[in-house]
Scaffold this active site. Structure first.
Site, PDB file in Angstrom:
ATOM      1  N   CYS A 180     -10.753  -1.835   0.231  1.00 22.20           N
ATOM      2  CA  CYS A 180     -10.241  -0.474   0.068  1.00 22.20           C
ATOM      3  C   CYS A 180     -10.039  -0.123  -1.395  1.00 22.20           C
ATOM      4  CB  CYS A 180      -8.938  -0.300   0.848  1.00 22.20           C
ATOM      5  SG  CYS A 180      -7.663  -1.506   0.440  1.00 22.20           S
TER       6      CYS A 180
ATOM      7  N   GLU B 237      -1.513   1.055   4.277  1.00 21.02           N
ATOM      8  CA  GLU B 237      -2.462   0.901   3.175  1.00 21.02           C
ATOM      9  C   GLU B 237      -3.839   1.190   3.753  1.00 21.02           C
ATOM     10  OE1 GLU B 237      -4.739  -2.411   0.710  1.00 21.02           O
ATOM     11  OE2 GLU B 237      -2.601  -2.872   0.919  1.00 21.02           O
TER      12      GLU B 237
ATOM     13  N   LYS C 241      -0.790  -9.326  13.942  1.00 20.82           N
ATOM     14  CA  LYS C 241      -2.011  -8.990  14.689  1.00 20.82           C
ATOM     15  C   LYS C 241      -3.178  -8.894  13.698  1.00 20.82           C
ATOM     16  CE  LYS C 241      -4.964  -7.326  17.731  1.00 20.82           C
ATOM     17  NZ  LYS C 241      -6.092  -7.104  16.782  1.00 20.82           N
TER      18      LYS C 241
ATOM     19  N   GLU D 285     -15.544   7.054   2.487  1.00 18.53           N
ATOM     20  CA  GLU D 285     -15.512   5.603   2.257  1.00 18.53           C
ATOM     21  C   GLU D 285     -16.582   4.913   3.098  1.00 18.53           C
ATOM     22  OE1 GLU D 285     -12.126   2.192   1.867  1.00 18.53           O
ATOM     23  OE2 GLU D 285     -12.120   3.354   3.728  1.00 18.53           O
TER      24      GLU D 285
END
Length: 482
Positions: A285, A249, A174, A386
């Protein structure tokens, strides 16, 4: 190339989503519709999972060398379609086509990497008693879900199916609803190489298809890459319907520490490279978005950083000279602008960028200059949260204890970068910094075979390594009594 009839690949068969539903995929460089992607329903997901369940028995029984051969064949097919796949990603994600060519090459390399790990799928003998035979063996889960993000579409699509396939699982892939096209094309390419049902690709607008996949009773193993918030939602959804093995992750607010004795020219290059301005517009990331400079060298390093950032060529993602394109979506663009406003309100100093690039060609599209803030304090939101965009925070410290406290003073722990000429200092910091993947006198680069993953809110599990492949198996203990 992009404006064509895109279809799901389910059970080796190309078909429309249930009811012929589609949604528009935008080109972030023009803000215009790029393509209509299939908008899968829960019934589409169910068909894909059940096709995988039908196929997995013969796939897991296949000679392991043959599975490896199929993965290598897929890697070669990806290379043969490299230009097409790279251009799809450039149009779809906004990342420069030159960078996406590297992504395609790396996706093929990781497929080859896991094909080469075939012999590591064995078990071991255990001297549990002197008169009997005790051994372990590894078995695949069955059908697994791989849910991947928008920042490196083809790389993640290719690389993240490699470990579960090599381990003998069927995979339902996906991709992000923002960047679905190269994953759909990869599934078309793979349909001539992998048996029907072993790989299906599901696309959909919003979280519905992902949620249906996570909650499906035949899915017992899930691998997700994305934000911490969505990772926790996946844990919750999975726990509501069963006991599932999940690797995550997730995000990062990664520290790059420059010691006074470092090679400052090299460190300045590492600072800019580590932020991934010229690869994914900071949408990574692993980006080292917090730069910690010793107070004695900050005034020397910052001009070197500005010089390198000024040299980054911003432009259309399909132009060969472009090094940095637009952000992937309006949501990402608006989020970055909001954090710029927050940083200014909290008292940070805008050292560079912070606005749309000037000049012809930037009237539309989600373009934002590389942005650097100085005078950042550890408690500011810009130093804690973030952004997932081209926004860097620069902090200063006076001794290594303070640097470690700042580096570890966030919820995340994915990567870290340490710059020093002193081996003892480097190894001490490596031990003290809370991060799963650490560079010494380097940044940004991944080394295939080294386990990649984070601590704390940055996730669970390790990828790009033998550890990833073994995580897609269950260990079975066998005791033969004689």
């Amino acid at each position: 190339m992009a404006d064509r009839d895109w279809r799901l690949i389910v059970g080796g068969r190309s078909r429309q989503a249930d009811g012929g539903r589609t949604y528009d995929v935008e080109c972030p460089a023009t803000e215009a519709p790029l393509a209509a992607a299939p908008d899968a329903s829960a019934s589409d997901v169910d068909e894909a999972v059940r096709a995988g369940a039908d196929a997995v028995s013969s796939w897991r029984a296949l000679d392991i060398r043959e599975r490896a051969r199929r993965l290598r064949a897929l890697a070669e097919a990806v290379r043969e379609h490299a230009e097409e796949l790279a251009l799809l990603d450039a149009l779809d994600s906004g990342n420069p086509v030159s960078a996406m060519r590297n992504d395609v090459a790396w996706g093929a390399e990781v497929l080859d990497l896991f094909a080469g790990f075939a012999s590591h799928l064995g078990g071991s003998t255990v001297p549990a008693s002197p008169e009997n035979l005790h051994f372990t063996r590894r078995s695949p889960f069955g059908v697994v879900a791989r849910i991947v993000p928008f920042n490196h579409p083809l790389f993640f699509a290719a690389a993240k199916i490699a470990a579960p396939l090599m381990a003998g699982n069927a995979v339902v892939l996906k991709p992000s609803d923002i960047t679905p096209l190269s994953a759909l094309r990869l599934a078309e390419i793979a349909s001539g190489i992998l048996p029907p049902g072993v790989l299906s690709t599901i696309t959909g607008d919003g979280p519905a298809a992902s949620s249906a996949l996570v909650r499906h009773p035949l899915i017992r193993r899930i691998g997700f890459i994305g934000s911490e918030r969505v990772g926790r939602l996946i844990q919750r959804d999975a726990a509501e319907v069963g006991v599932k093995d999940i690797s995550l992750e997730l995000g990062g607010k990664n520290a790059l520490i420059v010691c006074p004795d470092a090679d400052l020219d090299a460190a300045a290059t590492g600072i800019v490279n580590g932020m991934n301005f010229a690869w994914s517009a900071g949408q990574s990331c692993g980006s080292t978005s917090r730069v910690l400079l010793h107070s004695s060298i900050a005034e020397k390093v910052l001009p070197l950083v500005r010089e390198r950032v000024d040299a980054i060529r911003i432009g259309s993602p399909v132009a060969p000279e472009t090094q940095m394109g637009p952000l992937a979506s309006r949501a990402q663009y608006d989020k970055a602008l909001q954090y710029i406003d927050v940083a200014l309100a909290e008292g940070a100093t805008l050292f560079h960028g912070g606005q749309r690039p000037q000049g012809e060609g930037f009237g539309r599209g989600h373009y934002l200059e590389p942005t650097i803030f100085t005078d950042v304090r550890p408690g500011m939101r810009i130093a804690q949260e973030e952004v997932f965009g081209p926004v860097m925070s620069v902090l200063t410290y006076t001794d290594l204890d303070e640097a470690v406290a700042i580096a570890n003073g966030v919820d995340y722990g994915l990567t870290a970068s340490i710059w020093t000429r002193d081996v003892s200092t480097a190894l001490s910091l490596v031990d003290r910094v809370e991060a799963g993947y650490v560079w010494v006198n380097g940044s940004s680069r991944h080394f295939w075979g080294m386990p990649f993953g984070g601590t704390k809110a940055s996730g669970i599990g390790r990828e790009e390594s033998i550890e990833e492949m073994l995580s897609y198996t269950e260990l079975k203990a066998v005791n033969v009594l004689v």
